[in-house]
Enzyme design. Structure first.
Site, short mmCIF file in Angstrom:
data_model
loop_
_atom_site.label_atom_id
_atom_site.label_comp_id
_atom_site.label_asym_id
_atom_site.label_seq_id
_atom_site.Cartn_x
_atom_site.Cartn_y
_atom_site.Cartn_z
N HIS A 182 2.24 6.55 2.96
CA HIS A 182 1.75 7.92 2.88
C HIS A 182 2.50 8.82 3.85
O HIS A 182 3.38 8.40 4.59
CB HIS A 182 0.24 7.99 3.08
CG HIS A 182 -0.20 7.41 4.39
ND1 HIS A 182 -0.02 8.07 5.58
CD2 HIS A 182 -0.79 6.23 4.69
CE1 HIS A 182 -0.51 7.32 6.56
NE2 HIS A 182 -0.97 6.20 6.05
N LYS A 208 0.87 -1.18 0.00
CA LYS A 208 0.00 0.00 0.00
C LYS A 208 0.90 1.23 0.00
O LYS A 208 2.10 1.15 0.21
CB LYS A 208 -0.90 0.00 1.24
CG LYS A 208 -1.98 -1.06 1.18
CD LYS A 208 -2.97 -0.86 2.31
CE LYS A 208 -4.07 -1.91 2.30
NZ LYS A 208 -4.94 -1.80 3.46
N HIS A 255 3.12 8.06 7.44
CA HIS A 255 4.23 7.16 7.76
C HIS A 255 5.54 7.94 7.83
O HIS A 255 6.43 7.62 8.60
CB HIS A 255 4.35 6.05 6.70
CG HIS A 255 3.23 5.07 6.76
ND1 HIS A 255 2.47 4.75 5.66
CD2 HIS A 255 2.72 4.35 7.79
CE1 HIS A 255 1.54 3.87 6.02
NE2 HIS A 255 1.68 3.62 7.30
#
Length: 575
Positions: free
Chosen positions: A140, A137, A143
């Site tokens: 983003h 994933k 993070h």
């Protein structure tokens, strides 16, 4: 510590007058922040703090003015005055310069850390879980925040002598792997997987999601069930996805200057999560709903008004169940004193529930778990659009910084412009992120972050490089024969006074784990050093004056570098 010896000296005189042990007074004496507008004293005693920390009733009516009149100047203190609720102390100017410079020189990277402010703080073992992206994933921007905030907390704790274990808890399990496994059979490419795993797995995940019909979902469920049943072929595909992703993450983290002691993940706690469910059942804490899910009642009145779901109706575990298993496992493995989770504030409820359930299970150490939460960043886009991978951000900041460097007239020829641009750009990102309270949301702006003047990471790097080249140009300062009488100008005194406060700033950050205290301190230090650099030239001064000023600038650069490293910034020596 320079400030320490002065605080002790002031406390010992106060102790005789107030009949209070000196160690009870130390915390009430603080270095005074430098003011651009006016002359300030060096230390201040807070009367309210003395009264609050004292068990004696005699001090209830203590007045600043009366106390100031009862104190005498000595070889350390040259002036004493009273302010509103405070007594102010000015240190003998030559002693101030001599003590501060000697201490910075002697302690080096430990300046401020050896302070007696930390003497009562026990050395502990801290487990810090941060970064924690999901495989396949987007990495983003949340993070990124978790990564740099967690790294700062780990750096600070380690610098203060605590034992730190840095854990990256990956999202490496769950239904998305079922979809990914099926997607890879249709859209996967082994070469692409090897060369850029994060990018390729993300593309596969997007494609399979677009194409997902009932049949795909069924295949995905089957794939994930095989994973849960440890089917060898399925496991080996999953393991390849995970291993290649971690390899790439390690490379990217290296660019950030971040490392981990342990790569863990939800996958480690599949079976242990089942053990947790059994423990909850044995303790009578697990309740079944009509739908067949398992919940823990967290309401005060035990009326199920607040519950946490820990089990699906098919008996499988959930994210929180795996977190419970991970917390218990880490305690068994590391027997830590404190465990810190660094995630965005949308997970506050999750951690509240996690800590409550651990307490209900009889784990008193849940009290020593802490969630350090942070706000959301809006508006971080690259020239190509939305940020998907951390690497996009790093490449963007590097290319923008390179562009700024090449278009600036003051930029000298730099040995490795790409490397320098990356370090300066990272400083820009980190300072913009750390300037406010971690819990506040903020609007990201490339232009604001990359300004070379003002309160930015670029300005900190520029100041460090400038002070470094000053030392290179005039030879390194030698402390042995410094004539401190040459450092009596107001701009020199301001730098010395500011250096005096460093231990208090570190102490404050260590208490609330907020980097903004250190950021604001370093920005002020850079501004003060920039002014002194203009008004106190080394070139063209007599040898005595030049040597003293070099020592002052060396001390400022040394403390600036120490603080930057704690924040996760690598200081550059040329720009």
């Amino acid at each position: 510590m320079a400030a320490g010896s002065f605080r002790r000296s002031i406390a010992s005189q106060l102790s005789k007058v107030l009949d209070v042990p000196p160690e009870n007074l130390i915390k009430s004496i603080s270095a005074v922040p430098v003011s651009k507008k006016r002359y300030v004293a060096d230390f201040q005693l807070s009367i309210a703090s003395v009264i609050e920390n004292s068990s004696s009733d005699c001090l209830e009516h203590l007045q600043a003015q009366q106390l100031a009149e009862r104190l005498k100047c000595d070889s350390v203190v040259s002036e004493i005055s009273a302010g509103p609720g405070t007594v102010n102390f000015t240190i003998n100017r030559e002693l101030l310069a001599k003590t501060v410079l000697q201490q910075v020189w002697k302690d080096g990277s430990e300046y401020g850390i050896k302070s007696e402010l930390f003497s009562t703080v026990p050395r502990q073992k801290a487990v810090i879980e941060f970064s924690s992206p999901n495989i396949a994933k987007k990495f983003h921007i949340g993070h990124l925040r978790s990564t740099i905030v967690g790294n700062f907390i780990a750096n600070l704790k380690a610098a203060l002598g605590h034992e730190v274990v840095r854990i990256n808890y990956l999202g490496d399990w769950g239904m998305q792997f079922g979809l990914l496994g099926v997607g890879f059979q249709s859209f996967g490419n082994k070469e692409k997987l090897k060369s850029s795993p994060l990018q390729h797995l993300f593309e596969v995940y997007v494609q399979i999601n677009k194409a997902a019909d009932e049949n795909t979902k069924k295949l995905a469920k089957d794939f994930f069930r095989k994973l849960e049943d440890h089917d060898e072929q399925t496991l080996s595909i999953w393991k390849q996805f995970r291993d290649l992703s971690i390899e790439e993450y390690i490379r990217i983290y290296k660019r950030l200057g971040v490392h981990f002691d342990e790569y863990s993940g939800e996958s480690f706690y599949q079976e242990k999560a089942q053990e947790v469910l059994k423990m909850l059942e044995d303790k009578g804490i697990l309740q079944k709903t009509i739908k067949g899910t398992g919940v823990v009642d967290l309401s005060e009145k035990k009326d199920l008004s607040t519950v946490s779901t820990v089990m699906r109706s098919d008996g499988t575990s959930l994210y929180i169940t795996r977190d419970l298993a991970a917390a218990i496992d880490r305690m068994n493995k590391h027997s830590w004193d404190t465990m810190i989770y660094v995630t965005d504030k949308s997970q506050s409820n999750h951690f509240q529930h996690l800590f409550q359930i651990l307490k209900l299970m009889g784990y008193d150490w849940a009290e020593r778990c802490q969630h350090v939460s942070f706000g959301l960043v809006q508006g971080m886009k690259t020239r190509r659009g939305e940020v998907i991978f951390l690497e996009d951000v790093l490449n963007e900041v590097r290319s923008r910084m390179l562009q700024n460097m090449t278009s600036t007239k003051t930029t000298k020829e730099v040995q490795d412009p790409v490397e320098t641009a990356e370090k300066v750009g990272l400083a820009a990102l980190i300072i913009q992120d750390f300037r406010g309270l971690l819990s506040s949301d903020y609007q990201f702006s490339w232009d604001r972050a990359l300004q070379s003047r003002g309160d930015t990471g670029v300005f900190l790097q520029y100041t460090h490089a400038r002070l470094h080249s000053l030392e290179q140009m005039h030879g390194n300062a030698e402390l042995t024969d410094v004539n401190v009488a040459c450092l009596q100008e107001p701009d020199a005194i301001s730098v010395l006074q500011h250096l005096l406060r460093y231990d208090e700033v570190l102490y404050r950050s260590s208490q609330d784990l907020q980097p903004k205290h250190i950021v604001s301190y370093l920005l002020t230090l850079s501004h003060l050093a920039a002014v002194a650099h203009k008004t106190l030239p080394v070139k063209g001064s007599t040898p005595d004056v030049a040597q003293a000023r070099l020592c002052l600038f060396h001390a400022a650069r040394s403390v600036l570098a120490n603080g930057m490293k704690l924040l996760g910034i690598t200081p550059v020596t040329e720009m």
